[in-house]
Structure formats: structure tokens, C-alpha cells
Design an enzyme around this catalytic site. Sequence first.
Site, PDB file in Angstrom:
ATOM      1  N   CYS A   1       2.757 -14.260 -34.794  1.00  0.00           N
ATOM      2  CA  CYS A   1       2.992 -13.042 -35.548  1.00  0.00           C
ATOM      3  C   CYS A   1       1.973 -11.997 -35.131  1.00  0.00           C
ATOM      4  O   CYS A   1       1.097 -12.239 -34.301  1.00  0.00           O
ATOM      5  CB  CYS A   1       2.912 -13.299 -37.056  1.00  0.00           C
ATOM      6  SG  CYS A   1       1.340 -14.028 -37.577  1.00  0.00           S
TER       7      CYS A   1
ATOM      8  N   CYS B   1      -1.727 -12.758 -35.302  1.00  0.00           N
ATOM      9  CA  CYS B   1      -2.275 -13.537 -34.185  1.00  0.00           C
ATOM     10  C   CYS B   1      -2.698 -12.613 -33.047  1.00  0.00           C
ATOM     11  O   CYS B   1      -3.806 -12.727 -32.509  1.00  0.00           O
ATOM     12  CB  CYS B   1      -1.250 -14.545 -33.678  1.00  0.00           C
ATOM     13  SG  CYS B   1      -0.711 -15.749 -34.904  1.00  0.00           S
TER      14      CYS B   1
ATOM     15  N   CYS C   1     -35.188  -1.353  18.192  1.00  0.00           N
ATOM     16  CA  CYS C   1     -35.450  -2.783  18.282  1.00  0.00           C
ATOM     17  C   CYS C   1     -34.843  -3.482  17.077  1.00  0.00           C
ATOM     18  O   CYS C   1     -34.270  -2.847  16.187  1.00  0.00           O
ATOM     19  CB  CYS C   1     -36.954  -3.060  18.361  1.00  0.00           C
ATOM     20  SG  CYS C   1     -37.852  -2.418  16.923  1.00  0.00           S
TER      21      CYS C   1
ATOM     22  N   CYS D   1     -35.843  -2.371  13.609  1.00  0.00           N
ATOM     23  CA  CYS D   1     -35.166  -1.162  13.106  1.00  0.00           C
ATOM     24  C   CYS D   1     -33.839  -1.526  12.456  1.00  0.00           C
ATOM     25  O   CYS D   1     -33.501  -1.041  11.365  1.00  0.00           O
ATOM     26  CB  CYS D   1     -34.939  -0.182  14.253  1.00  0.00           C
ATOM     27  SG  CYS D   1     -36.434   0.431  15.044  1.00  0.00           S
TER      28      CYS D   1
ATOM     29  N   ASP E   1      13.122  23.213 -15.717  1.00  0.00           N
ATOM     30  CA  ASP E   1      12.822  23.966 -14.507  1.00  0.00           C
ATOM     31  C   ASP E   1      14.156  24.354 -13.871  1.00  0.00           C
ATOM     32  O   ASP E   1      15.196  23.771 -14.196  1.00  0.00           O
ATOM     33  CB  ASP E   1      11.996  23.099 -13.555  1.00  0.00           C
ATOM     34  CG  ASP E   1      11.770  23.767 -12.221  1.00  0.00           C
ATOM     35  OD1 ASP E   1      11.384  24.941 -12.213  1.00  0.00           O
ATOM     36  OD2 ASP E   1      11.992  23.112 -11.182  1.00  0.00           O
TER      37      ASP E   1
ATOM     38  N   ASP F   1      11.071  18.569 -11.406  1.00  0.00           N
ATOM     39  CA  ASP F   1      11.144  17.721 -10.227  1.00  0.00           C
ATOM     40  C   ASP F   1      10.078  18.020  -9.189  1.00  0.00           C
ATOM     41  O   ASP F   1       9.906  17.241  -8.256  1.00  0.00           O
ATOM     42  CB  ASP F   1      12.518  17.867  -9.555  1.00  0.00           C
ATOM     43  CG  ASP F   1      12.683  19.219  -8.879  1.00  0.00           C
ATOM     44  OD1 ASP F   1      12.172  20.216  -9.430  1.00  0.00           O
ATOM     45  OD2 ASP F   1      13.302  19.271  -7.806  1.00  0.00           O
TER      46      ASP F   1
ATOM     47  N   ASP G   1       5.772  21.508 -11.229  1.00  0.00           N
ATOM     48  CA  ASP G   1       6.151  21.120 -12.590  1.00  0.00           C
ATOM     49  C   ASP G   1       5.212  20.083 -13.191  1.00  0.00           C
ATOM     50  O   ASP G   1       5.296  19.808 -14.387  1.00  0.00           O
ATOM     51  CB  ASP G   1       7.575  20.547 -12.602  1.00  0.00           C
ATOM     52  CG  ASP G   1       8.613  21.566 -12.154  1.00  0.00           C
ATOM     53  OD1 ASP G   1       8.438  22.749 -12.485  1.00  0.00           O
ATOM     54  OD2 ASP G   1       9.572  21.170 -11.477  1.00  0.00           O
TER      55      ASP G   1
END
Length: 1064
Positions: free
Chosen positions: A41, A44, A119, A122, A639, A941, A945
Site C-alpha cells: 500500500c 509501504c 626527464c 618531470c 505556433d 514544433d 518555441d
Amino acid sequence: MKEKSKKVKGRKGEKDTELAQLLPKAQPHVTAELGVQGMHCASCSTAVEKALRALPGVSAASVALLNGCAQVTFSRTEVSVAQLMEAVEDCGFDASLISVPDEKAVTQVARMEVGGLHCSSCSTATEKALSALTGVSRATVSLALQQAEVEYDPALISEEALAEAVEDAGFTAKLLKPEAARCSDRLSLRVVGMTCASCSTAVETCLSSLPGVHHASVNLLANVAEVDYDPDITGPRAMLETVDDAGFEAELITDRRDGSHEQRQKEEHYWQRLFSLSCAFTIPVFLLSMVLPMIPLMRPFLRIPVFGIPLAVILKFLLVTPVQTVIGWRFHRGAWIALRNGRANMDVLVSLGTNASYIYSLISILHHWLSMHAQGDYQPTDFFETSAMLITFITMGKFLEARAKGRTSEAITRLLTLTPATALLLKPDKSGKLSEEVEVPTALVHRGDILKVLPGARIPADGTVEAGQSHVDESMLTGEALPVSRKRGDAVIGGTMNMGGMLQVRASRVGSDTALAQIVRLVESAQLSKAPIQAFADKVSSIFVPVVVCLAFVTWLSWYVAGSCGVFPPEWLPEGHNNFLFALLFGIAVLVIACPCALGLATPTAVMVGTGVGASNGILIKGGDCLERAHKIKVVVFDKTGTLTLGRPAVTGHALFAAGRLPLDEVLQLACALESSSEHPLAQAILSFTAGRLTVSQPETSLEQDLAQAALEAEEERATPQDEAAAEMQPILSRHANAAGSRSQQRVQNLDWIRACSDVEPLPGKGMVGWVAHASAGGSTGSNAAAPGSPRHRKGGSPRAGQGDSSRAESPSRPAEVRVVVGNKRLMADESIPVPHDVDEYMREKEAECCTCVMVAVSGHIAGVLAISDPLKPEARGVIAALHRSGMACHLATGDNWRTARSIAEQLGIINVTAECLPGAKAEKIKDLQKRRHIVAMVGDGINDSPALAQADVGIAVGSGTDVAIEAADYVLMRDDLEDVITAIDLSRRTFNRIRLNYAWAMGYNVTMIPVAAGILYPCTHMQLPPWIAGAAMAASSVSVVCSSLMLRSYKRPPPVLRDIVTT
């Protein structure tokens, strides 16, 4: 170098703190999906939600009671998935992991060129500086390549921060764009035959050597390989072949997202098994209690004493005990866990009712056996049958409920089965000719594969038709009743059926990227969401069980006190009952007749069926919240372009102006130079019209097209742009544009003839401005003739004196250019370009015919006007009328001019018009309507819009819309048909009315039946409701709510509207 490294470490804390303050809180969170079993239910699901939200790091938790799953958004740094599952189990439910984002899946790989590496010390220092950053999971620096590769979490750190860390370490950094970052997918393979580490290494090596594979990892113990790859380069089929060539067997591990379906089937079988087992014990108990005592020959047998207790009582005890203790253990355990966690659910009611009847019967038998068994005429009072029949009826109700709930998701199940299991793959030979045909599993189809689709077969993946022509049945996805014609170059959707000839389809989207997979994910997400009205059920359910327990206790106490005080006559007591037992039966009936499950199922079942029905009709609903809002819609804003019109505009008229006017072809090419960078439908119309006039690709034309072309050329020669025959030419021009549309569209694909342009500036809602290379007046319209610097390049093309800002002089490094402005009156006003009277008159004439006029200005003067017509959709007028009849007001909001907008609105019967509005103005229009307390829907569309779609209470994107519009909308119409707007609103109203009916039934049932069970009618009828009948009524209540929701599956679309007849 060491000092630099220390400096980086010292600043690390400050950087991390600043970064944490800048990052949005939602970014470091991921969403996991858990399966939750045992919920009955709304109380729960509410308890699980509260437990999950109480965990640190959890930002959101949503539990779907009907689906038996939970979606949890949490921070991986604060809480783990194991802790989430533990919290669910502590609430007394079983938890399982359905899906969780893999940590590797959310990481990205950045590459950078590192300068100053001399090297190994680095490179080591650079690696340490990068690895010390928060969000970096791996850093590798190559001294030889002078490059660094960093795997990082984009939610925690950015590429710029990585480069800054390298620079702080004393080196230079330049970010690279690796091809691996272009596109990435992940798949899992099950590999059989690996026996040692060398085997897994061999599999990893062969997979990593494939072009397009970014990373491969093999788990020897699980026999699973995980591969990150670029789907544009390789795919699962190539990986399987590679593993097979390495001497191992491999298969693709697919995820069809049908775990919830399997879980529902498992739940249904579980309750069916319990119900069958319970019936095996309860039916004999029912016969011993209700049937056999009515048979005179059986009475002596049933009264045979066994240890002083009748044989019938002993048999009932032996049969009921397994039902109460074994089959009913599931309810007793759930009740104990719920009470331990400080809540109450349906299990509490069932456990209290069955235990009360069972324990009372035991006490009654033991009491009389110890004190009164010597009396031969004694028959002990028991009602063991109440306990057994209660549990049996409740398990039966749960079984029927599980079966009915499974049917609510049949829409998703049908969608999942649309994709065919196999596909016919066409392989090319050495010469590139498609000569070999191979049947492969659909999961192994790659992007770019050529697939053969036979008549009557389903299309395996989204793609484009390469060869053949046929009709395709898209009804299951779009709701389109009639098959749709598909030919070379047309897009097709995976899962649709080929109804006609053979097709060759090039796959463009496969697997989880297909439209079908996205629809399934969208519908699943909608079914997981909660409608706001569900909050009412959650609130009621949280107090429902405690209130019922109190009512049951008050009922028992009232009847017991009334009997003890003589309030009712002793004749009311049934034979063999005393005041305590008489009152106890009323209390038990109140406990078991109350049904909280029906309240919890009222909304989710209706939402699940409603969204499934919508998907079957080509309407995708993104959630229960928008479904609830949609039933209140009072205003619909449309539109114009692409929504009310077909979205296929065509140039149907033109006129040239100015004294030394340019030829039409020159004006068109100047305009096309700017419009080629626009996706607006009007821009495409101008491009298509210009492409149709190109002499280099001019096709043979019919007599009708020649006549239309001649009419257009005659219009060029007019001294004035006004002509009495303009209205008569309109149909001819429209037919000409439609007939040449497909060929022109194909020619538009070749844009070699487009002029060079620079400094192009698109102005939304107005037009475009830029500089374009100018050609001679008498030159050809071909690409060579129009090219700047050619022999036919116009010598005197520079503007008049005083217009120096409208041209750029020709130089050896740059050809001569002119400033071109293409757009509406607002743009001309912004550019200070005057609109002569004759231009305005011509535009008035065309706008009155519902045309949109686009002005082309060259060097500060209007050189020509193009009249573009976009026909109304055949159903537009009928849809507007149907909405008006339904009590909804319709508005038109467009960026077009007022005259065209009013003309369109007049044809459609729309009174409220807003024209010449920019994208932001549409959203402001929506806000203004909302301030008047209207529930507003926006139908659009395009990209312009999307702000209004997001602002509206309900955004509806039509199927031909852009991805941005579809993302911002609440409803997505798969078909480009306005009738689906009516269907979407009608379906929303029907679904919400069904939710109301479900609540009315659930609340009405409890309000009516609880007093009946409490004995309110007993003084009049002298009939006591047996507890086992009360239990059966409770089970029937839940099933009836689910069945009520299932009635939505018989939904019928509203009657079709009257459509205009369109002739082409």
C-alpha cells in the site's frame, strides 16, 4: 621542480574548496534504480521513501508502488548503493539492484600536450599533480609523446582545471580533442574458455587492438569483458569475431529492460503458489465448518471425542495451523517489521485479525478442555475457519491484483517485442558491391550497416532507405492508421513493419539509441512518476491503519460493555457465543474489511494504463504531473509555422524594385548566401526555389510547369509590382512549387552554387544580415558565373556615394562584397532601410492572401520581395473548432507579420492573435495568461518555441518538431497531426476522471463497509458480518480498483474532425 610540486599541493585545498563552491549541487549525483519487493500500500512506499531520504547524500527518492522499484538520486562520495539497499531492508522489504551508473561510465578522458618535460621526474611530477586533484581517477604522462591522458569525472572537475594544474606544476599545457571523446558506447561480452590470466590478457589485447575501441577490461572470474568503443567506427559484431579469432567463445550480454516485467511475473507466480497451497488446507476446513455439520449422518462422526475434544475441532486445528503459521507468516513478518519501524500497513491489519481469531480459538479449546471436558454435552466454541479463510481470500486478492497489475504495463511489453530478433545484413564484396546476405542478431547491427527488409518483416533499426520503395506500418509507434509511403532517402523507424516491396535500409541508430528504445524509456519514466494527487493517498495511508486499529478496538469495547451492561437483549447473542466473543467478531471484521491498498493503487494504475494507451496512439506523456495538469487546460496557444501550417513553405510570388534593379537570379543568390546557414522553414523555401531555377541542373519540365515559370518571368518585367492577375496566378504558382518541391529539395543538397559570405548574423524573429560576394548583373546563375573575381564579375557593383558602409572594396585577397539584409519590416527598421510605398502595397496584397513576405535589401535598398506561402494543415480548422466546443480558448502566437497572422486566424476562427513576437515574447504571452489564473497549453514544433513550451503548464510538441522543442515539452506527438492535440487532452481528462473514480470507490468502500462491519445494521437485521466475508470484501476492493484502471485500455479516440480538401 620539487618546489613547484609542493606549491601545487599547498594550493590544492584552496582550489578544491573554490571548485566545490562553484559546482552545482546536482552535478555530483547519480541515479540508481532499486527493486523493492513486499510493498502493498501507499504507506509501504512512503516508509521506503522516508528511509532513503534520511540517508546522508540522498537528494531525491521516488518509490513506485505498482512497479515495485525505487529511483534514488545520491552522491557517490557520501553514500553507497549497499547502504541504500540496507536502508530498504531495514524497513522490512527485500531490495535488489536493477541499475546503477557505472563509475567508469560517467568519467571522461582528456588529452593534453605538455611542454617542458625533460626527464622521468618531470613526467612523475605532472602525474602526481594531476592525480592529486579531486575527481581525477587516473593520470598517465608520456615523456616520449609529450602528452598526458587524464580520466576524470566532469561533474567534479573541468578540463581547464586540469590544464591549470599542469601549468602550476611548471609546465605548459594545451588541451587536445581526442577522437575517443567524440562518441562512446559501452557493452558487455560473456567470454567462455578463459582459464588463466594469460587468457584474459589475450582477450583484452585483441579487443583493444580494434579500431574505435577506447578501453577494454576483462574479468576472469566473472567471464565478462567490458568494452568502451566508438559506435561510428566499430560495433559488437566485430568484437565477437575478434574474440572468436582469438580462440574463445563470446556472446553479447543484452539488456532489454524487461526486469520489471519479470519481477511482476515472479510476484504473480508467488501469490498464485500461496493461494493454491492455502486452498488445499482451507477447503477441507470450510467443509468441516459449513457443510458437513448440515448432514445428519456426519454429525455423530464429527462429535467423536478425542482427548475430550470433538474430532471436528481437532481436524480444523490441524488444517488451520499450517495456513496460519506457514502461509500467513508472510503477513506476520511484515507486520512485525512495520511496527518495529514505527509504522503500520495492511500486514498489521491482516495479522491482527487472523491472530485474534486463531489465538481465541486455541484459548477457548484449552480452557474448556482443562475445566469442563468431563461434561459430555459440551461443544467448545471456535472459529478456526475465520483465520484460514481470511488468509485464503487475501492471498487470492493479491494474486488477482498482481495479475491485473501486470496487464497495466502491456503497452511497454508490446513495444519491447516490436524489434525483430534477427536482421538480414548485406555485406559488400571486394569491389564494394552488396553480394552477401547474412542473418545476424539485431543486437549485433552496427551503425552504417545496410540491412535488407523483406515484405512483411519488421525494420530492425532506425535508418534511411537506400534502395527500394514500399509502405510502412507505423501504427504501433505513431498511431498512424494507414501505412506510410517510404522511398529512397526517407527515414524509417526500427520496429515498424514493411508492408510492400523490399527495402534496403542503412542503419543510423541502433540498440538503446533507437526511437523505440527512447519511447520505452520515456514511458517507463512517466509510469515511475507520481501525480500530485497521489500525495493525498500517501497522507491518508499514513494514518489509515492506526485509525482502523483504534476503530476496531472501540468497536469491540463498545459491544462488550453494551452486552455486559444489558444494553441489548441476550437474544441478540448467537448460540454458543458470549459477550466477549460476540464483540470480538465485530472488532475482527472491522480490522480485515478496511483496505488501504485500494487507495495506494488508485493513481499509479491509472497513470500506467493511461501512459501506455497514449504511447499506443502515438502520444508520449512524460509524467503523471503533466497528465494531471492537462485535464485542467483552459487556453491553448498555437505556433503558426509547422504547427498550424504544413511546415513546407514555398515561394509563390516575387517582385523586383528599385530603379537600377538587379535580376531575379542575382537577388535570389544573394539571399541564399545568408539563408544557407539557417534551418528556418522560410529559408529552406528560398533555397529550394532558387535551386529550381539553376540552369546547371534545370530538369525537363511539364507544360504546366513551363506556364508557371513563364508567369513568374512575366511578373519580373512588370513596371510596377501590382497586377490584377496576381490572385489568378496564385494557384498556378502554388502547384508549381509543390510539383517541383521534391526535385528542388534534392538539388538543395548540392550547395556548390552558394556564394561566399562573411559576418553573417542571424536575428531570431527578424531575419539575417551579412556580407555577400557580388556578381555581374548579366551573368549566369551557375556557380562559376556567380563566383567573385570571374570575368563576368560586376564592375560597377559598388553602391552609390554615401553608402560606403554598405560595401567592401575588391582586393587581391578579398573579392568585392555587398551588405545584404534578408528579413521582415522590423529588421529593415533596425537597419534604417526605408520601405517604399510600392513595396508596402505589394506586401499588403500578398499578406492578405496569407503569404509571408521576405524582403531582400542590397546596399541599403530593397531589391526584391519574396512571397512565401505555407498552406494550412487540412485538420487545423476542425481542431480549432473542436477545442472551442470543449470550452477551451485558442490563441495564435507567431513571429510573422500582423496582416498574415490575422488572415490565418480569420480562416481558423481564432480571435486572440499575437504577431511579430520573438521567442521570449511567446513565453511572456504564456506568463500573462497564467497570471489570469488560466491553465495554459502551448503547441509548437521549433527551437524558437522551446521557451514557451517550457513556460506553459503543459507543453505539447508535434512530431515534426526539433529535438530542443521535444525536450522542453510535456507531451510529444509522434505524428505530425493536430488531431492528436485533441486526443492528448481527452486522454488526460479520461485518465484523471478514472483516478477520481478510483479514489471515490476506495474511500466510499471504506467509509461504507467499516460501519457495516462494526455492526451498525445489526439492531435492524440481526445479521453479523462474518470476518472471512469481510476479508473477501477487502480483497475484492483492491482488485476492483485495478480493474477500473484497466478499463482505460478500451479508450477510443475522439471522432475525427472535418478536414479541408487539399488539391495539389
